[in-house]
Design a protein around this motif. Structure first.
Motif, PDB file in Angstrom:
ATOM      1  N   UNK A   1       0.786  -1.224   0.000  1.00  0.00           N
ATOM      2  CA  UNK A   1       0.000   0.000   0.000  1.00  0.00           C
ATOM      3  C   UNK A   1       0.822   1.281   0.000  1.00  0.00           C
ATOM      4  N   UNK A   2       2.123   1.158  -0.335  1.00  0.00           N
ATOM      5  CA  UNK A   2       2.878   2.355  -0.677  1.00  0.00           C
ATOM      6  C   UNK A   2       2.321   2.872  -1.997  1.00  0.00           C
ATOM      7  N   UNK A   3       2.016   4.167  -2.067  1.00  0.00           N
ATOM      8  CA  UNK A   3       1.408   4.757  -3.254  1.00  0.00           C
ATOM      9  C   UNK A   3       2.292   5.888  -3.777  1.00  0.00           C
ATOM     10  N   UNK A   4       2.629   5.822  -5.063  1.00  0.00           N
ATOM     11  CA  UNK A   4       3.529   6.798  -5.667  1.00  0.00           C
ATOM     12  C   UNK A   4       2.946   7.315  -6.982  1.00  0.00           C
TER      13      UNK A   4
ATOM     14  N   UNK B   1      -3.344 -12.342   3.310  1.00  0.00           N
ATOM     15  CA  UNK B   1      -1.961 -12.522   2.867  1.00  0.00           C
ATOM     16  C   UNK B   1      -0.948 -12.270   3.975  1.00  0.00           C
ATOM     17  N   UNK B   2      -1.400 -11.690   5.089  1.00  0.00           N
ATOM     18  CA  UNK B   2      -0.477 -11.366   6.177  1.00  0.00           C
ATOM     19  C   UNK B   2      -0.552 -12.344   7.349  1.00  0.00           C
ATOM     20  N   UNK B   3      -1.171 -13.482   7.113  1.00  0.00           N
ATOM     21  CA  UNK B   3      -1.215 -14.508   8.147  1.00  0.00           C
ATOM     22  C   UNK B   3       0.201 -14.782   8.668  1.00  0.00           C
TER      23      UNK B   3
ATOM     24  N   UNK C   1       2.993  -8.967  15.067  1.00  0.00           N
ATOM     25  CA  UNK C   1       2.416  -7.699  15.526  1.00  0.00           C
ATOM     26  C   UNK C   1       3.531  -6.698  15.814  1.00  0.00           C
ATOM     27  N   UNK C   2       3.248  -5.416  15.523  1.00  0.00           N
ATOM     28  CA  UNK C   2       4.206  -4.359  15.858  1.00  0.00           C
ATOM     29  C   UNK C   2       3.427  -3.122  16.285  1.00  0.00           C
ATOM     30  N   UNK C   3       3.658  -2.664  17.510  1.00  0.00           N
ATOM     31  CA  UNK C   3       2.903  -1.523  18.038  1.00  0.00           C
ATOM     32  C   UNK C   3       3.139  -0.279  17.179  1.00  0.00           C
ATOM     33  N   UNK C   4       2.038   0.391  16.805  1.00  0.00           N
ATOM     34  CA  UNK C   4       2.121   1.561  15.948  1.00  0.00           C
ATOM     35  C   UNK C   4       2.287   1.216  14.489  1.00  0.00           C
ATOM     36  N   UNK C   5       2.374  -0.084  14.166  1.00  0.00           N
ATOM     37  CA  UNK C   5       2.694  -0.528  12.824  1.00  0.00           C
ATOM     38  C   UNK C   5       1.629  -0.207  11.794  1.00  0.00           C
ATOM     39  N   UNK C   6       2.079   0.377  10.692  1.00  0.00           N
ATOM     40  CA  UNK C   6       1.195   0.728   9.578  1.00  0.00           C
ATOM     41  C   UNK C   6       1.751   0.182   8.265  1.00  0.00           C
ATOM     42  N   UNK C   7       2.606  -0.828   8.349  1.00  0.00           N
ATOM     43  CA  UNK C   7       3.240  -1.355   7.144  1.00  0.00           C
ATOM     44  C   UNK C   7       3.278  -2.869   7.190  1.00  0.00           C
ATOM     45  N   UNK C   8       3.630  -3.455   6.047  1.00  0.00           N
ATOM     46  CA  UNK C   8       3.713  -4.908   5.980  1.00  0.00           C
ATOM     47  C   UNK C   8       4.994  -5.449   6.602  1.00  0.00           C
ATOM     48  N   UNK C   9       5.755  -4.597   7.271  1.00  0.00           N
ATOM     49  CA  UNK C   9       6.847  -5.065   8.128  1.00  0.00           C
ATOM     50  C   UNK C   9       6.306  -5.378   9.530  1.00  0.00           C
TER      51      UNK C   9
ATOM     52  N   UNK D   1      -5.168  -1.778  14.867  1.00  0.00           N
ATOM     53  CA  UNK D   1      -5.894  -0.771  14.092  1.00  0.00           C
ATOM     54  C   UNK D   1      -5.162  -0.436  12.805  1.00  0.00           C
ATOM     55  N   UNK D   2      -3.825  -0.580  12.788  1.00  0.00           N
ATOM     56  CA  UNK D   2      -3.078  -0.403  11.551  1.00  0.00           C
ATOM     57  C   UNK D   2      -3.453  -1.454  10.523  1.00  0.00           C
ATOM     58  N   UNK D   3      -3.717  -2.661  10.990  1.00  0.00           N
ATOM     59  CA  UNK D   3      -4.134  -3.757  10.120  1.00  0.00           C
ATOM     60  C   UNK D   3      -5.500  -3.465   9.505  1.00  0.00           C
ATOM     61  N   UNK D   4      -6.450  -3.021  10.328  1.00  0.00           N
ATOM     62  CA  UNK D   4      -7.769  -2.703   9.781  1.00  0.00           C
ATOM     63  C   UNK D   4      -7.700  -1.480   8.865  1.00  0.00           C
ATOM     64  N   UNK D   5      -6.841  -0.512   9.196  1.00  0.00           N
ATOM     65  CA  UNK D   5      -6.668   0.674   8.355  1.00  0.00           C
ATOM     66  C   UNK D   5      -6.131   0.275   6.976  1.00  0.00           C
ATOM     67  N   UNK D   6      -5.069  -0.549   6.950  1.00  0.00           N
ATOM     68  CA  UNK D   6      -4.419  -0.917   5.690  1.00  0.00           C
ATOM     69  C   UNK D   6      -5.332  -1.738   4.792  1.00  0.00           C
ATOM     70  N   UNK D   7      -6.071  -2.679   5.356  1.00  0.00           N
ATOM     71  CA  UNK D   7      -6.956  -3.512   4.548  1.00  0.00           C
ATOM     72  C   UNK D   7      -8.113  -2.692   3.971  1.00  0.00           C
ATOM     73  N   UNK D   8      -8.566  -1.715   4.732  1.00  0.00           N
ATOM     74  CA  UNK D   8      -9.609  -0.826   4.204  1.00  0.00           C
ATOM     75  C   UNK D   8      -9.034   0.108   3.133  1.00  0.00           C
ATOM     76  N   UNK D   9      -7.843   0.619   3.362  1.00  0.00           N
ATOM     77  CA  UNK D   9      -7.185   1.470   2.362  1.00  0.00           C
ATOM     78  C   UNK D   9      -7.049   0.736   1.037  1.00  0.00           C
ATOM     79  N   UNK D  10      -6.667  -0.535   1.094  1.00  0.00           N
ATOM     80  CA  UNK D  10      -6.485  -1.330  -0.120  1.00  0.00           C
ATOM     81  C   UNK D  10      -7.783  -1.483  -0.901  1.00  0.00           C
ATOM     82  N   UNK D  11      -8.900  -1.336  -0.213  1.00  0.00           N
ATOM     83  CA  UNK D  11     -10.209  -1.519  -0.844  1.00  0.00           C
ATOM     84  C   UNK D  11     -10.951  -0.206  -1.042  1.00  0.00           C
ATOM     85  N   UNK D  12     -10.211   0.913  -0.940  1.00  0.00           N
ATOM     86  CA  UNK D  12     -10.772   2.209  -1.301  1.00  0.00           C
ATOM     87  C   UNK D  12     -11.402   3.013  -0.196  1.00  0.00           C
TER      88      UNK D  12
END
Length: 311
Positions: free
Chosen positions: A145-148, A197-199, A203-211, A216-227
């Protein structure tokens, strides 16, 4: 300290694979150095920290959120080697302009707005993807979900704008979309599929990336991917969207949990998976997993259900 004056012709963007947003300039530790430099080494940082050191990021209120490469920020103050920022793409009640915090100044770069404002953008749709130079050399490992901004489209590669000049992404790892329209809106099943795909991703506190994501970062990213752009934190995610009754839950809905059998402080969010299960980034020392709700602590602590997606 330098209060920022704003040049409408320039914007600040993240110049590293993942920039961690710290609570204050004093929040970092020596062990966090791989996540503080430019370039960062997220693989090294997240795998070398012990569970106790990761837990301290939360318990000692050190980390607030994270930013992905190329994400824009508003710099409100520069203090030595640090920038105080707000993040417009991460809605928050903490600041009506976006999520606030501190980022090492070395991890940000000013770019010309005209260069950055392209009609199309490329979103990384693989878990991670290598950004390449003109000769195919691997330059930086990017998160999902890096967008350029897109500068050119070719049969096997996409030319993208970056804080470091024009770079290349392989065609098969990105999805091209109209920048103004945003990513196409999908249904709840697609949100679940984005998370599957991230099974086993730790977990990483504050994490907003696939690292590494937090809950809540997980729910944010999956929703972002779907618009869908949703609030950054679970507490605020539970206040927006559409309330759903338990009997009406569908895959992709968000489930929220609070201490004291649902009556205390909200502390967790998961994504309804279907069949009485949820997929979630669980807690420090654990990973993304699918969990039964019935006859568990989650059944007792369930306090709210929300839907952001639509058909």
């Amino acid at each position: 300290m330098i209060n920022q004056t704003f040049d409408e012709n320039e914007i600040w963007v993240v110049a590293v694979q993942v920039a961690t947003v710290w609570t204050s300039k004093e929040s970092t530790r020596r062990i966090d150095e791989p996540g503080l430099l430019n370039p960062t080494d997220m693989d090294h940082w997240v795998t070398k920290l012990t569970t106790e050191q990761k837990t301290a990021l939360c318990d000692e209120n050190r980390v607030q959120s994270q930013l992905l490469y190329g994400e824009t920020v508003e710099v409100t103050l520069i203090d030595g080697d640090w920038a105080q920022v707000v993040i417009p793409t991460q809605p928050s009640n903490k600041d009506n302009r976006g999520y606030p915090g501190w980022v090492p100044l070395i991890q940000l770069e000013k770019v010309e707005k005209e260069y950055w404002d392209q009609s199309k953008s490329a979103a990384v749709i693989s878990k991670k993807a290598w950004l390449e130079g003109d000769n195919g050399e691997k330059v930086m490992k990017l998160s999902y979900m890096t967008c350029l901004p897109v500068l050119g489209e070719h049969p096997r590669k996409i030319e993208v704008a970056t804080p470091n000049g024009t770079r290349i992404l392989p065609n098969e790892v990105v999805h091209i979309y109209e920048t103004k329209a945003g990513l196409e809106k999908k249904n709840g099943t697609a949100i679940v599929e984005a998370g599957e795909q991230f099974m086993d991703l730790a977990y990483f506190w504050g994490g907003m990336s696939s690292f590494g994501y937090d809950c809540s970062g997980f729910s944010y990213a999956t929703h972002k991917a779907c618009g869908y752009q949703i609030p950054r934190d679970a507490t605020e995610q539970a206040e927006a969207g559409e309330h759903v009754a338990y009997g009406d839950l569908l895959p992709g809905d968000l489930l929220f949990f609070a201490y004291e059998e649902g009556k205390g402080d909200l502390h967790h969010v998961g994504i309804y998976y279907g069949n009485g299960q949820m997929i979630h980034s669980r807690t420090n020392g654990k990973a993304v997993e699918i969990t039964n709700i019935a006859d568990t602590v989650y059944e007792k602590e369930l306090c709210e259900m929300r839907r952001y997606w639509h058909e």
